[in-house]
Design an enzyme around this catalytic site. Structure first.
Site, mmCIF file in Angstrom:
data_model
loop_
_atom_site.group_PDB
_atom_site.id
_atom_site.type_symbol
_atom_site.label_atom_id
_atom_site.label_comp_id
_atom_site.label_asym_id
_atom_site.label_seq_id
_atom_site.Cartn_x
_atom_site.Cartn_y
_atom_site.Cartn_z
ATOM 1 N N GLY A 89 0.835 -1.196 0.000
ATOM 2 C CA GLY A 89 0.000 0.000 0.000
ATOM 3 C C GLY A 89 0.866 1.241 0.000
ATOM 4 O O GLY A 89 1.471 1.576 1.019
ATOM 5 N N LEU A 90 0.944 1.921 -1.131
ATOM 6 C CA LEU A 90 1.866 3.045 -1.295
ATOM 7 C C LEU A 90 1.120 4.341 -1.583
ATOM 8 O O LEU A 90 1.462 5.100 -2.473
ATOM 9 C CB LEU A 90 2.863 2.741 -2.419
ATOM 10 N N ARG A 129 -0.447 8.027 0.224
ATOM 11 C CA ARG A 129 0.274 9.148 0.833
ATOM 12 C C ARG A 129 1.046 8.719 2.081
ATOM 13 O O ARG A 129 2.187 9.132 2.287
ATOM 14 C CB ARG A 129 -0.705 10.268 1.186
ATOM 15 N N GLY A 180 1.715 5.319 3.081
ATOM 16 C CA GLY A 180 2.570 4.168 2.846
ATOM 17 C C GLY A 180 3.859 4.501 2.133
ATOM 18 O O GLY A 180 4.941 4.044 2.511
ATOM 19 N N ASP A 225 1.880 -2.486 -4.551
ATOM 20 C CA ASP A 225 0.672 -1.675 -4.621
ATOM 21 C C ASP A 225 -0.059 -2.074 -5.902
ATOM 22 O O ASP A 225 0.548 -2.643 -6.823
ATOM 23 C CB ASP A 225 1.041 -0.181 -4.648
ATOM 24 N N ASN A 251 -6.632 2.463 9.598
ATOM 25 C CA ASN A 251 -7.543 2.860 10.670
ATOM 26 C C ASN A 251 -8.667 1.838 10.776
ATOM 27 O O ASN A 251 -9.844 2.150 10.599
ATOM 28 C CB ASN A 251 -8.128 4.254 10.401
ATOM 29 N N SER A 310 -0.274 7.781 13.333
ATOM 30 C CA SER A 310 -0.638 9.188 13.251
ATOM 31 C C SER A 310 0.581 9.991 12.807
ATOM 32 O O SER A 310 1.713 9.645 13.134
ATOM 33 C CB SER A 310 -1.140 9.697 14.604
ATOM 34 N N GLY A 336 0.277 11.800 9.494
ATOM 35 C CA GLY A 336 -0.129 12.303 8.193
ATOM 36 C C GLY A 336 1.030 12.522 7.244
ATOM 37 O O GLY A 336 2.054 11.826 7.289
ATOM 38 N N LYS A 338 -5.894 4.342 18.752
ATOM 39 C CA LYS A 338 -5.942 5.250 17.604
ATOM 40 C C LYS A 338 -7.365 5.777 17.374
ATOM 41 O O LYS A 338 -7.558 6.942 16.999
ATOM 42 C CB LYS A 338 -5.444 4.534 16.346
ATOM 43 N N HIS A 370 -7.870 8.449 19.886
ATOM 44 C CA HIS A 370 -7.033 9.566 19.429
ATOM 45 C C HIS A 370 -7.779 10.382 18.378
ATOM 46 O O HIS A 370 -7.815 11.619 18.432
ATOM 47 C CB HIS A 370 -5.725 9.003 18.869
ATOM 48 N N ASN A 371 -8.394 9.708 17.403
ATOM 49 C CA ASN A 371 -9.092 10.423 16.341
ATOM 50 C C ASN A 371 -10.364 11.099 16.842
ATOM 51 O O ASN A 371 -10.738 12.166 16.361
ATOM 52 C CB ASN A 371 -9.405 9.469 15.185
ATOM 53 N N GLU A 399 -9.197 14.206 18.337
ATOM 54 C CA GLU A 399 -8.834 15.094 17.230
ATOM 55 C C GLU A 399 -10.068 15.815 16.676
ATOM 56 O O GLU A 399 -10.031 17.023 16.408
ATOM 57 C CB GLU A 399 -8.165 14.259 16.141
#
Length: 304
Positions: free
Chosen positions: A8-9, A11, A13, A31, A97, A123, A125, A175, A178-179, A182
């Protein structure tokens, strides 16, 4: 040869593959987009796998395969295929996620086949490449120990920014919460700056106030840093549609609060406000207008 692969490549990865390469870990990568595979592999000096099966064949046992795929069907499908390709002693990491209850189930299924499983909330981004990622790992101690070198390389520092949070499911649960936090922080920040902008008689400079609060104030944070930067681009804000997506984690957090009987009004309301921006409040607002017209004779504003 390597024993580590990244599947998985997107943003996240692709940048994770780049950050690992900075520490000398040159992953085998796969990917669905062959051109992306070739490009990232060439950049990091890794192996470009044409198929998932070829990826596994290339790896030295015992293997670690880290998935950075969309949660849900894409991750479920990849895990199902990997169960027929990997061997006893290999470990799979789910960095999506994913819903924590799915992670508990998946860990049990893989364990029966002799495979280790780590659910890892990630986390950071698009800034993770330069700053490092915050990593929340769940799973058996043996499985987490196997992925420890990669956690250390991806984190801001080898001993900072990653945690073995608990058993399988714990990483994605942390997570998820956490979100949810957020969501609440973002909503409060947006409302506060809206109040500043609405006080026209003071002619407040929201961008200057955002920059001010970054230094020494109680609300200083990375989120405030990003907000202050955004406030400098008034034209960009004006051109942005008032629609905010929700990834699903906010929904899970609100539902978990209900299941546990824990009041979480801020996170829940922040989620509801996102629904409102997506058109979820359009019909109730129309009905409210008709109610006011019915009992008070108030005029209704017609659509253009």
């Amino acid at each position: 040869m390597t024993s580590f692969a990244l599947v998985g490549l997107g943003r996240m990865g692709a940048n994770m593959a780049r950050r690992l390469a900075m520490s000398g870990i040159r992953a085998a990568v796969f990917d669905q987009d062959a051109s992306t595979v070739a490009s990232v592999a060439a950049e990091i000096g890794g192996f470009a796998a044409p198929t998932l099966a070829r990826l596994v064949e290339h790896l030295e046992a015992p293997r670690v395969v880290w998935l950075m795929l969309p949660a849900g069907e894409a991750t479920e499908s990849a895990l199902s295929r990997l169960q027929g390709l990997l061997a006893e002693g290999d470990v799979v990491v789910d960095g999506a996620n994913s819903f924590y209850k799915d992670s508990v189930r998946r860990a049990a299924t893989l364990r029966r086949n002799g495979l280790g499983f780590v659910d890892c909330g990630v986390s950071g981004g698009v800034h993770g490449l330069a700053n490092g990622y915050c990593l929340m790992a769940g799973g058996d101690a043996d499985a987490v120990d196997r992925v420890r070198p990669y956690l250390r390389a991806l984190a801001p520092a080898p001993d900072t920014g990653w945690l073995h949070a608990g058993p399988a499911g714990a990483g994605h649960y942390v997570k998820m919460v956490h979100n949810g936090i957020e969501y609440g922080m973002m909503q409060a920040m947006a409302e506060g700056f809206a109040l500043l902008g609405a006080k026209k008689e003071f002619n407040l400079d929201a961008a200057a106030i955002g920059e001010l609060w970054r230094h020494g104030s109680v609300v200083r944070s990375w989120l405030l840093d990003l907000t202050a930067e955004a406030l400098k681009d008034e034209a960009g804000i004006a051109a942005t549609a008032p629609v905010v997506a929700d990834s699903g984690e906010g929904r899970w957090t609100a539902l978990e609060a209900v299941e546990l009987g824990i009041p979480a009004p801020v996170m829940s309301v922040a989620l509801m406000m996102r629904f409102a921006t997506q058109g979820g409040n359009d019909y109730p607002a129309k009905l409210l207008a008709k109610m006011r017209q019915g009992f008070g004779g108030h005029p209704v504003i017609k659509k253009d």
